[in-house]
Design an enzyme around this catalytic site. Sequence first.
Site, PDB file in Angstrom:
ATOM      1  CE  LYS A 124      -8.071   3.061  -2.777  1.00 37.15           C
ATOM      2  NZ  LYS A 124      -7.895   3.849  -4.023  1.00 37.15           N
ATOM      3  NE  ARG A 164      -2.191   1.529  -5.371  1.00 38.79           N
ATOM      4  CZ  ARG A 164      -2.419   2.488  -4.471  1.00 38.79           C
ATOM      5  NH1 ARG A 164      -2.355   2.213  -3.202  1.00 38.79           N
ATOM      6  NH2 ARG A 164      -2.741   3.695  -4.862  1.00 38.79           N
ATOM      7  NE  ARG A 190      -6.222  12.868  -4.094  1.00 41.95           N
ATOM      8  CZ  ARG A 190      -6.170  11.543  -3.979  1.00 41.95           C
ATOM      9  NH1 ARG A 190      -7.242  10.856  -3.656  1.00 41.95           N
ATOM     10  NH2 ARG A 190      -5.050  10.920  -4.191  1.00 41.95           N
ATOM     11  NE  ARG A 235      -1.056  12.021  -2.859  1.00 39.64           N
ATOM     12  CZ  ARG A 235      -1.805  10.941  -2.682  1.00 39.64           C
ATOM     13  NH1 ARG A 235      -2.650  10.877  -1.665  1.00 39.64           N
ATOM     14  NH2 ARG A 235      -1.723   9.922  -3.503  1.00 39.64           N
ATOM     15  NE  ARG A 263      -1.605   8.004  -7.915  1.00 35.70           N
ATOM     16  CZ  ARG A 263      -2.242   8.753  -7.022  1.00 35.70           C
ATOM     17  NH1 ARG A 263      -2.387  10.045  -7.237  1.00 35.70           N
ATOM     18  NH2 ARG A 263      -2.720   8.228  -5.929  1.00 35.70           N
TER      19      ARG A 263
HETATM   20  P1  AMP Z   1      -2.246   6.107  -2.445  1.00 35.15           P
HETATM   21  O1  AMP Z   1      -2.193   7.234  -1.482  1.00 35.15           O
HETATM   22  O2  AMP Z   1      -2.899   4.878  -1.865  1.00 35.15           O
HETATM   23  O3  AMP Z   1      -2.840   6.487  -3.775  1.00 35.15           O
HETATM   24  O4  AMP Z   1      -0.730   5.676  -2.731  1.00 35.15           O
HETATM   25  C1  AMP Z   1       0.198   6.578  -3.302  1.00 35.15           C
HETATM   26  C2  AMP Z   1       1.351   5.833  -3.941  1.00 35.15           C
HETATM   27  O5  AMP Z   1       1.991   4.996  -2.964  1.00 35.15           O
HETATM   28  C3  AMP Z   1       0.971   4.892  -5.059  1.00 35.15           C
HETATM   29  O6  AMP Z   1       0.832   5.560  -6.294  1.00 35.15           O
HETATM   30  C4  AMP Z   1       2.171   3.949  -5.043  1.00 35.15           C
HETATM   31  O7  AMP Z   1       3.310   4.536  -5.618  1.00 35.15           O
HETATM   32  C5  AMP Z   1       2.435   3.789  -3.557  1.00 35.15           C
HETATM   33  N1  AMP Z   1       1.647   2.675  -2.969  1.00 35.15           N
HETATM   34  C6  AMP Z   1       0.672   2.760  -2.009  1.00 35.15           C
HETATM   35  N2  AMP Z   1       0.162   1.558  -1.723  1.00 35.15           N
HETATM   36  C7  AMP Z   1       0.819   0.675  -2.517  1.00 35.15           C
HETATM   37  C8  AMP Z   1       0.742  -0.736  -2.719  1.00 35.15           C
HETATM   38  N3  AMP Z   1      -0.137  -1.490  -2.033  1.00 35.15           N
HETATM   39  N4  AMP Z   1       1.569  -1.301  -3.634  1.00 35.15           N
HETATM   40  C9  AMP Z   1       2.461  -0.565  -4.318  1.00 35.15           C
HETATM   41  N5  AMP Z   1       2.579   0.762  -4.201  1.00 35.15           N
HETATM   42  C10 AMP Z   1       1.779   1.393  -3.317  1.00 35.15           C
END
Ligand code: AMP
Length: 211
Positions: free
Chosen positions: A13, A88, A123, A156, A167
């Site tokens: 994404k 999400r 990654r 990360r 996840r």
């Molecule tokens: P991402 O980089 O989008 O994969 O986000 C990393 C982490 O941030 C996720 O695993 C969640 O812990 C938190 N996070 C990001 N966006 C959201 C969201 N819309 N709702 C809840 N947690 C989020």
Amino acid sequence: MKLILLGAPGAGKGTQAEIISETYKIPTISTGNIIRAALKAETDMGLKAKAYIEKGELVPDEVVIGIIKDRLAEDDCKNGFILDGFPRTIPQAEALDTMGIVIDAALSIEVEDSEIVKRMSGRRVCEKCGASYHTLYKKPIKDGICNSCGGKLVIRKDDEPETVLNRLNVYHSQTEPLKDYYKAQSKLLLVEGQEDVKDTTALVLKTLSEI
Ligand code: AMP
């Protein structure tokens, strides 16, 4: 254009968001990046989110909804935006509707779990500016060093194998139902993620040009 990008973590994404953002001249809003920046700056919100993010759990809805509300009120969102990583959960999607935000489409990048696990192990992110790379698909010019700022590339914490599996579970149980939510609004677009990022991009841009 007001666009939501859906897809499992690691489906690509972020990379597609960067390209769509350049093509359509609209900002990308990544809740993950906003939360990571808050974590690094040790703000109240960052400290609250830390335990969730490190375990691969979702940060509570009210926290991310607050982040999005503030961000979408900024000037650069007037002509459209790409939401990467939000919503999400169903309550997050409902919150967008309640805010009166009418999106043009929710585009889901579809990638098998086994492929996701393979991709996420490669990654890397820049510890200084957050730019992302991949040991196979998006190599930096200089091994282990960020092209843009010279920072060190690291794994990360939430990309470590155990967290990745969690996840993915969270994605299937809490985020994937959003596909039906947007299908019911006739907003859902599906794109099969390809082995080569460029091929996925071509499909994404073609799909968006048809709406
Ligand atoms: P991402 O980089 O989008 O994969 O986000 C990393 C982490 O941030 C996720 O695993 C969640 O812990 C938190 N996070 C990001 N966006 C959201 C969201 N819309 N709702 C809840 N947690 C989020």
